[in-house]
Structures are given as structure tokens and as C-alpha cells.
Scaffold this motif. Structure first.
Motif, mmCIF file in Angstrom:
data_model
loop_
_atom_site.group_PDB
_atom_site.id
_atom_site.type_symbol
_atom_site.label_atom_id
_atom_site.label_comp_id
_atom_site.label_asym_id
_atom_site.label_seq_id
_atom_site.Cartn_x
_atom_site.Cartn_y
_atom_site.Cartn_z
ATOM 1 N N THR A 158 0.806 -1.218 0.000
ATOM 2 C CA THR A 158 0.000 0.000 0.000
ATOM 3 C C THR A 158 0.839 1.267 0.000
ATOM 4 O OG1 THR A 158 -0.171 -0.082 2.424
ATOM 5 C CG2 THR A 158 -1.935 -1.127 1.147
ATOM 6 N N SER A 159 2.167 1.111 -0.016
ATOM 7 C CA SER A 159 3.033 2.287 -0.064
ATOM 8 C C SER A 159 4.329 1.909 -0.772
ATOM 9 C CB SER A 159 3.337 2.808 1.346
ATOM 10 O OG SER A 159 4.080 1.860 2.087
ATOM 11 N N PRO A 160 5.051 2.878 -1.322
ATOM 12 C CA PRO A 160 6.278 2.561 -2.073
ATOM 13 C C PRO A 160 7.357 1.895 -1.237
ATOM 14 C CG PRO A 160 5.517 4.788 -2.568
ATOM 15 C CD PRO A 160 4.699 4.307 -1.398
ATOM 16 N N ASP A 161 7.341 2.098 0.086
ATOM 17 C CA ASP A 161 8.409 1.543 0.928
ATOM 18 C C ASP A 161 7.988 0.255 1.632
ATOM 19 O OD1 ASP A 161 6.597 2.565 2.725
ATOM 20 O OD2 ASP A 161 8.072 3.638 3.946
ATOM 21 N N GLU A 162 6.939 -0.413 1.133
ATOM 22 C CA GLU A 162 6.461 -1.630 1.775
ATOM 23 C C GLU A 162 6.992 -2.872 1.062
ATOM 24 O OE1 GLU A 162 2.257 -3.873 2.916
ATOM 25 O OE2 GLU A 162 2.272 -1.736 2.457
ATOM 26 N N TYR A 163 7.529 -3.799 1.852
ATOM 27 C CA TYR A 163 8.013 -5.079 1.320
ATOM 28 C C TYR A 163 6.924 -6.120 1.438
ATOM 29 C CZ TYR A 163 10.589 -9.515 1.149
ATOM 30 O OH TYR A 163 11.004 -10.793 0.843
ATOM 31 N N ARG A 164 6.564 -6.709 0.305
ATOM 32 C CA ARG A 164 5.675 -7.863 0.241
ATOM 33 C C ARG A 164 6.296 -8.873 -0.710
ATOM 34 N NH1 ARG A 164 1.092 -8.388 3.666
ATOM 35 N NH2 ARG A 164 -0.054 -6.431 3.746
ATOM 36 N N GLN A 165 6.260 -10.125 -0.356
ATOM 37 C CA GLN A 165 6.735 -11.143 -1.290
ATOM 38 C C GLN A 165 5.767 -11.245 -2.463
ATOM 39 O OE1 GLN A 165 7.340 -14.868 0.798
ATOM 40 N NE2 GLN A 165 9.479 -14.357 1.133
ATOM 41 N N THR A 166 6.327 -11.388 -3.657
ATOM 42 C CA THR A 166 5.507 -11.618 -4.838
ATOM 43 C C THR A 166 4.976 -13.048 -4.809
ATOM 44 O OG1 THR A 166 7.262 -12.496 -6.236
ATOM 45 C CG2 THR A 166 7.064 -10.084 -6.114
ATOM 46 N N PRO A 167 3.986 -13.377 -5.638
ATOM 47 C CA PRO A 167 3.519 -14.765 -5.671
ATOM 48 C C PRO A 167 4.632 -15.780 -5.935
ATOM 49 C CG PRO A 167 1.944 -13.354 -6.777
ATOM 50 C CD PRO A 167 3.124 -12.483 -6.443
ATOM 51 N N ALA A 168 5.566 -15.450 -6.824
ATOM 52 C CA ALA A 168 6.670 -16.382 -7.087
ATOM 53 C C ALA A 168 7.550 -16.561 -5.845
ATOM 54 C CB ALA A 168 7.507 -15.893 -8.262
ATOM 55 N N GLU A 169 7.769 -15.485 -5.097
ATOM 56 C CA GLU A 169 8.559 -15.582 -3.867
ATOM 57 C C GLU A 169 7.809 -16.373 -2.802
ATOM 58 O OE1 GLU A 169 11.102 -11.417 -4.357
ATOM 59 O OE2 GLU A 169 9.142 -11.404 -3.360
ATOM 60 N N LEU A 170 6.491 -16.210 -2.731
ATOM 61 C CA LEU A 170 5.696 -17.013 -1.799
ATOM 62 C C LEU A 170 5.756 -18.494 -2.155
ATOM 63 C CD1 LEU A 170 2.549 -14.741 -1.396
ATOM 64 C CD2 LEU A 170 4.253 -15.242 0.368
ATOM 65 N N THR A 171 5.861 -18.780 -3.449
ATOM 66 C CA THR A 171 6.037 -20.169 -3.883
ATOM 67 C C THR A 171 7.276 -20.760 -3.241
ATOM 68 O OG1 THR A 171 5.022 -19.632 -6.014
ATOM 69 C CG2 THR A 171 6.269 -21.675 -5.894
ATOM 70 N N GLU A 172 8.363 -20.004 -3.244
ATOM 71 C CA GLU A 172 9.602 -20.479 -2.644
ATOM 72 C C GLU A 172 9.481 -20.603 -1.130
ATOM 73 O OE1 GLU A 172 12.043 -21.732 -4.435
ATOM 74 O OE2 GLU A 172 10.620 -21.305 -6.054
ATOM 75 N N THR A 173 8.706 -19.720 -0.501
ATOM 76 C CA THR A 173 8.477 -19.819 0.937
ATOM 77 C C THR A 173 7.764 -21.117 1.281
ATOM 78 O OG1 THR A 173 8.453 -17.431 1.327
ATOM 79 C CG2 THR A 173 7.216 -18.784 2.875
ATOM 80 N N VAL A 174 6.692 -21.425 0.548
ATOM 81 C CA VAL A 174 5.948 -22.664 0.808
ATOM 82 C C VAL A 174 6.843 -23.876 0.594
ATOM 83 C CG1 VAL A 174 4.007 -24.092 0.050
ATOM 84 C CG2 VAL A 174 3.725 -21.616 0.279
ATOM 85 N N ARG A 175 7.625 -23.856 -0.470
ATOM 86 C CA ARG A 175 8.505 -24.992 -0.746
ATOM 87 C C ARG A 175 9.611 -25.117 0.304
ATOM 88 N NH1 ARG A 175 8.552 -24.060 -7.303
ATOM 89 N NH2 ARG A 175 6.795 -25.449 -7.753
ATOM 90 N N ALA A 176 10.113 -23.987 0.789
ATOM 91 C CA ALA A 176 11.174 -24.029 1.781
ATOM 92 C C ALA A 176 10.667 -24.602 3.106
ATOM 93 C CB ALA A 176 11.748 -22.627 1.997
ATOM 94 N N VAL A 177 9.454 -24.234 3.509
ATOM 95 C CA VAL A 177 8.880 -24.770 4.745
ATOM 96 C C VAL A 177 8.590 -26.266 4.577
ATOM 97 C CG1 VAL A 177 6.928 -24.641 6.345
ATOM 98 C CG2 VAL A 177 7.950 -22.541 5.444
ATOM 99 N N ASP A 178 8.077 -26.636 3.403
ATOM 100 C CA ASP A 178 7.918 -28.046 3.031
ATOM 101 C C ASP A 178 7.148 -28.825 4.091
ATOM 102 O OD1 ASP A 178 8.177 -30.338 1.511
ATOM 103 O OD2 ASP A 178 10.155 -30.847 2.319
ATOM 104 N N HIS A 179 5.917 -28.389 4.353
ATOM 105 C CA HIS A 179 5.069 -29.058 5.334
ATOM 106 C C HIS A 179 3.710 -29.325 4.695
ATOM 107 C CE1 HIS A 179 2.823 -29.941 8.999
ATOM 108 N NE2 HIS A 179 3.961 -29.962 9.669
ATOM 109 N N PRO A 180 3.150 -30.531 4.884
ATOM 110 C CA PRO A 180 1.877 -30.848 4.234
ATOM 111 C C PRO A 180 0.716 -29.964 4.673
ATOM 112 C CG PRO A 180 2.473 -32.537 5.843
ATOM 113 C CD PRO A 180 3.673 -31.665 5.672
ATOM 114 N N ASN A 181 0.854 -29.277 5.806
ATOM 115 C CA ASN A 181 -0.227 -28.429 6.295
ATOM 116 C C ASN A 181 -0.008 -26.951 5.995
ATOM 117 O OD1 ASN A 181 -0.247 -31.015 8.063
ATOM 118 N ND2 ASN A 181 -2.293 -30.122 8.280
ATOM 119 N N LEU A 182 0.919 -26.662 5.076
ATOM 120 C CA LEU A 182 1.091 -25.311 4.568
ATOM 121 C C LEU A 182 0.982 -25.343 3.052
ATOM 122 C CD1 LEU A 182 1.818 -22.278 4.970
ATOM 123 C CD2 LEU A 182 4.202 -22.946 4.562
#
Length: 307
Positions: A158-182
Motif C-alpha cells: 500500500t506504499s512505495p516503501d512496503e516489502y511484500r513477497q511476490t507470488p513467485a517468492e511465496l512459492t519459494e516460501t511454501v517450498r522451503a517450509v515443506d510441510h503438508p499443512n502449509l
């Protein structure tokens, strides 16, 4: 519908204002429309206080849900943020309580927003990502005990100085956690807005993110980031086509049919239309369109499986 892909289509429920008195009416309306599932906005019902469940309210909500023939998912707190270092313990306590509530009402998914921080935050991005992943791994263990999947949702800044992971980066987050309930949660409208804000290819990133996604949010908009000054009435934003409008399908300009043809979601995915009750007269038409889109996704999955 195919059990291999999208297994239910339904609606989100507007957040309460400290009372569950209108919840049953809202759920029965969703059931009457022919939906399969309702996503409860439990963050608006004062059912958690200081990280602890308010038992009387929890029993009331559970009883209401038991009386209406729907499947259930739950939307966690809008402000939930596993990059919030100073309040991380409180953040996790609320998510843990939400997972407990999911178990009590038979909800199989808890929606969790991806983290956010200032771009100049200390620690830096890598440490923030690690903090979020560690919290998600911890909460996924709690989710497993309750038979719930945490669905990590892509959000827009919502602002130029806000960090949010992009969908592709969230893909890597889910894969890194590697848990069937995430799993991931693809919010198509949010991706469209964030693609405009940051310039990434939102269609390509949605396609990539769908490979780890077990939940979908649909609502329409025009891909315009929120205005810095709030509108006096939500209809003014709709008239201008600015912001996260949560419009009926077809009111904005998202190419939903093309997007549906790109999606490779996980087994047991549910598709939720995030349309407020102000659009009640349009919900039946959006539900029919969502079922058509779900059929496209399921047909793609069946073809891929057969190959």
C-alpha cells in the motif's frame, strides 16, 4: 467436481462487529445460493482476546455452523504478520487460537496473509523471510494437530516503501517450509494490483504460485493500487476503478477464463468468492461463473493426469 483439484466453491462471510447474531442468516443465504463452502471472517467476531479464545463466543459460533449444511474455511486476521518481530509471540498466539477454532467448527483451511515490512527495515529481507518461514513451520505443526491447512495468501503493498513477497517468492516460501499443512493461496485480484504496483508479470507469477496452492480467492478489480487518500464511500472507488474493490466477476477487467486455464492447483482446493453482502444480488451470477472457471481448472488437471 473432480476430487483431484477444486472440490468446493463458495463465498466469504462479511466480518462481524463484535456479535455473531447475524452470522446464521448470512450462512443460510450462502447455502440457499447453492454454494458448497463459506469462509468465516472470524477476526471480526471478538472470539479471541489477548491470544486466548473467548469460550462462550466460540461455542456460539460452533453451534451456528453446525446448524447450516456448508463446509467451512476461516480467514485469519487481516493484520496477521509473521514479519512483525516485536509482536511475533502475540501474532503466533492468535494464529494458534484461530487453528483451534478451525478444529472446533470443522474448518479445513485457515487463511494467513503473507508478511509485510518496510523496505528499510532492520533486519533485512533475508532475515524477515527466515522469521516468517520459521513461524509458518511452527504453526503448520499446530495446524496438523487440528486437521487444518494454513493457506498463505499473496497480498499487495500500500506504499512505495512496503516489502511484500511476490507470488513467485511465496512459492519459494511454501517450498522451503515443506510441510503438508502449509499451502499457497492464489488471490488473483491481489496479484493483478501488485503487478501494476511493482511491474512483475502477474499472470506468470500466478501460474507459478498455483503449483503450491490449495486455496483460491476470486473477486474482480481493474488492477489499480489503492489511492493514498481514502474514499468517503466504497462506491466512489468502484466508480473510479481504483483499489482492492472485491467486485462481482465481470465488473472489472481481470481475464478470469485465461487465468483459470493456467492454474495447476493442489488436490482438495476450494474456490472462495470474496464478495460482500452489498453485492448480494450479483452473487448467484458470480457463483455460476466461478463454477464454470472451476470446471476449466478441473478439466486441465484431468488432462494433465491422463497424460
Amino acid at each position: 467436481m473432480s476430487e483431484q483439484t477444486i472440490t468446493a466453491v463458495g463465498f466469504s462471510v462479511d466480518a462481524g462487529r463484535g456479535s455473531a447474531s447475524a452470522l446464521e442468516t448470512s450462512l443460510r443465504r450462502i447455502a440457499d445460493l447453492g454454494a458448497d463452502v463459506a469462509e468465516l471472517s472470524l477476526y471480526g467476531y471478538d472470539v479471541i482476546a489477548g491470544g486466548r479464545i473467548v469460550e462462550a463466543r466460540a461455542r456460539e459460533i460452533a453451534a451456528i455452523c453446525a446448524r447450516v449444511p456448508l463446509r467451512y474455511t476461516v480467514h485469519g486476521q487481516i493484520v496477521s504478520n509473521f514479519m512483525d518481530g516485536p509482536h511475533l509471540g502475540r501474532q503466533k498466539a492468535v494464529v494458534s487460537a484461530m487453528l483451534d477454532l478451525c478444529g472446533r467448527i470443522g474448518a479445513t483451511v485457515l487463511v494467513q496473509h503473507g508478511g509485510r515490512a518496510r523496505l528499510d527495515a532492520r533486519p533485512g529481507r533475508e532475515a524477515l523471510d527466515r522469521m516468517e518461514r520459521d513461524a509458518l513451520a511452527e504453526m503448520a505443526e499446530v495446524a496438523q494437530r487440528h486437521g487444518v491447512r494454513i493457506a498463505l495468501e499473496n497480498i499487495f503493498g500500500t506504499s512505495p516503501d512496503e516489502y511484500r513477497q511476490t507470488p513467485a517468492e511465496l512459492t519459494e516460501t511454501v517450498r522451503a517450509v515443506d510441510h503438508p499443512n502449509l499451502v499457497g493461496l492464489v488471490d488473483v485480484g491481489h496479484a493483478y494490483i501488485e503487478g501494476t504496483r511493482t511491474g512483475f508479470d502477474w499472470r506468470a507469477e500466478v501460474k507459478a504460485f498455483s503449483q503450491v496452492a490449495g486455496h483460491l480467492h476470486l473477486h474482480d478489480n481493474f488492477g489499480q493500487p489503492p489511492a493514498p487518500t481514502p474514499f468517503y464511500h466504497p462506491s466512489e472507488a468502484v466508480a473510479l476503478g481504483i483499489g482492492d474493490l472485491h467486485l462481482p466477476l465481470g465488473w472489472g477487467d481481470i481475464p478470469f477464463e485465461a487465468v483459470a486455464g493456467d492454474l495447476d492447483v493442489l488436490p482438495g482446493t476450494m474456490m472462495i468468492l470474496e464478495l460482500g453482502e452489498r453485492f448480494d444480488t450479483e452473487r448467484a451470477e458470480s457463483l455460476a461463473e466461478a463454477r464454470r472457471l472451476a470446471a476449466i481448472v478441473n478439466a486441465r488437471s484431468a488432462t494433465r493426469t491422463a497424460a
